[in-house]
Design an enzyme around this catalytic site. Structure first.
Site, PDB file in Angstrom:
ATOM      1  N   SER A 338     -11.154  -6.458   1.783  1.00 36.93           N
ATOM      2  CA  SER A 338     -10.654  -5.573   1.000  1.00 36.93           C
ATOM      3  C   SER A 338     -11.630  -4.156   1.346  1.00 36.93           C
ATOM      4  CB  SER A 338     -10.717  -5.917  -0.450  1.00 36.93           C
ATOM      5  OG  SER A 338      -9.818  -7.171  -0.630  1.00 36.93           O
ATOM      6  N   HIS A 355      -1.606   0.521  -1.284  1.00 36.00           N
ATOM      7  CA  HIS A 355      -2.153  -0.389  -2.242  1.00 36.00           C
ATOM      8  C   HIS A 355      -2.683  -1.812  -1.849  1.00 36.00           C
ATOM      9  CE1 HIS A 355       1.385  -2.894  -2.210  1.00 36.00           C
ATOM     10  NE2 HIS A 355       1.163  -3.128  -3.402  1.00 36.00           N
ATOM     11  N   GLY A 358       0.437  -5.102   2.699  1.00 37.14           N
ATOM     12  CA  GLY A 358       1.670  -4.847   2.842  1.00 37.14           C
ATOM     13  C   GLY A 358       2.468  -6.182   3.406  1.00 37.14           C
TER      14      GLY A 358
END
Length: 432
Positions: A338, A355, A358
């Site tokens: 992350s 965000h 995907g």
């Protein structure tokens, strides 16, 4: 095609944007951004927010806790988190609300109300988008069905791609930005990803139906019924925004409660406090002011699967982060990294970026040829501990179901949507 369809919405300005993690969604693509001019027939569309209103991410930073120090205690920490964090479809949360009056306090007060009730500290609110509470919320615009769904789920992860993950900083790209964020190589962090649970889903369902029926009254026709929309200033538009704001507050309070549950586990197991770096939504529509054709205009910015990314010295940033920009929290998958990024000046997409990684496989496709137990075992060999409610949930969220998050981040960095600050790797994951 969905990106093209969004470009036809009444009042849209500049462009319909696709973030690097874009994939198919309901109406809008997930990873879609669009703004409409609210004073020139601009519309609001629930499909531009999604069903999980205010789904978002927050990152907690272990004060002085290093990866090597945590490692011997990690299995015990994960076992305690497994017991402390409610999750799964329909699961009750850590806070038993006594009645609807208290729920309405949550819907209008968000994380601020949770902190006022002893679930956190005032500093937490300084590190939350909008100070932890979105104004304009009105519980009267929410159906009884939605309220009933929200009453018992506050303080729970839910299911799907929601998670709580123990991580460690693997690499720092920007030491100047990382320092005020408390991030150094080896620092232990906890990332929480969840939203407004069944309440938000029901609000979206209710208002999509209402807008499908109302569009004709406003002379609106859309190429896809999932793009149902109404003018922002209309009674229907204001009703949706008021209900959406209430769901946003629910989502923020939800993450605040899970933060406190996590803090108790770490305090008991390691003696380490966890400080909130930032909390930001990635499913929301917000009325913002942006320069359009040389003039400041009030626009309704839809971010669906897109993270707000404010630049340095923006007036909404806390003082200690003003010089470096807003922390942008982008999760990967159970087995991948992350990232923490920071907002930059000149972002062309209304200060928005990706965000997550995907999806490239549907949940059904992901689970078809892989067992959750095999994935758990594979991750364990890499030193990643996984706690999940079901084997199928784990299989649906396998790393191969998503794009390469490193490539998504590099695209965000190179395209001027945000800049890389730090890379975090998973140590243990509690799956929703």
């Amino acid at each position: 095609m969905q990106v093209v369809n969004v470009a036809t919405l009444p009042g849209i300005v500049r462009a319909s944007y696709a973030m690097p993690d874009v994939h198919w969604g309901y109406g809008f693509p997930i990873g879609g951004v669009a703004a409409t001019d609210v004073d020139n027939d601009g519309v609001v569309s629930p499909g531009g927010v999604g069903f999980d209103i205010s789904c978002g991410v927050r990152l907690l930073v272990g004060e002085g806790l290093d990866r090597e120090e945590l490692q011997p205690r990690l299995p015990a920490v994960m076992d305690r988190l497994d017991r402390a964090i409610p999750r799964g479809v329909g699961t009750a949360g850590v806070w038993r609300l006594p009645d609807r009056n208290t729920l309405q306090e949550v819907l209008t007060g968000g994380a601020r109300f949770a902190v006022e009730q002893g679930h956190g500290v005032a500093l937490d609110l300084e590190r939350c988008e909008d100070g932890g509470v979105m104004t304009g919320a009105d519980a009267a615009k929410i159906s009884d069905r939605a309220l009933q769904r929200g009453l018992g789920q506050i303080g729970s992860l839910g299911s799907g791609n929601h998670f709580l993950e123990v991580q460690a900083v693997d690499r720092v790209y920007d030491p100047v930005a990382a320092a005020p964020m408390g991030l150094a190589e080896g620092t232990v962090c906890v990332m929480i990803h969840t939203g407004s649970r069944g309440l938000g889903h029901q609000i979206c369902t209710d208002h999509v139906r209402q807008m499908e029926q109302a569009m004709g009254r406003y002379g609106i026709a859309v190429p896809d019924r999932q793009l149902a929309c109404v003018p922002v200033h209309s009674p229907d538009g204001q009703a949706y925004l008021a209900a959406m704001a209430a769901a946003a507050n629910y989502g923020r309070a939800n993450r605040q409660l899970l933060t406190e549950a996590t803090r108790r586990v770490f305090a008991d197991a390691t003696g380490t406090p966890l400080d909130l770096l930032y909390d930001v939504s990635h499913n929301l529509a917000k009325i913002e002011t942006h320069p359009i054709d040389g003039q400041l205009r009030s626009v309704c910015v839809h971010r669906k699967g897109a993270t707000r990314s404010l630049p340095p010295h923006h007036h909404e940033l806390p003082a200690e982060l003003a010089a470096v920009g807003q922390p942008v929290l982008i999760p990967g998958t159970m087995g991948t990294a992350s990232y923490v990024l920071a907002g930059v000046t000149g972002n062309p997409a209304f200060f928005s970026t990706a965000h997550g990684a995907g999806r490239v496989l549907s949940r059904h496709q992901a689970a078809r040829h892989t067992s959750g137990e095999a994935i758990r075992a594979s991750l364990a060999k890499r030193g990643i501990i996984v706690r999940g409610t079901s084997r199928r949930d784990i299989a649906e969220e396998k790393p191969e179901a998503y794009k390469d998050v490193d490539e998504v981040i590099e695209a965000s960095h190179q395209s001027g949507l945000a800049r890389k600050v730090a890379r975090l790797v998973p140590l243990g994951c509690v799956k929703g």
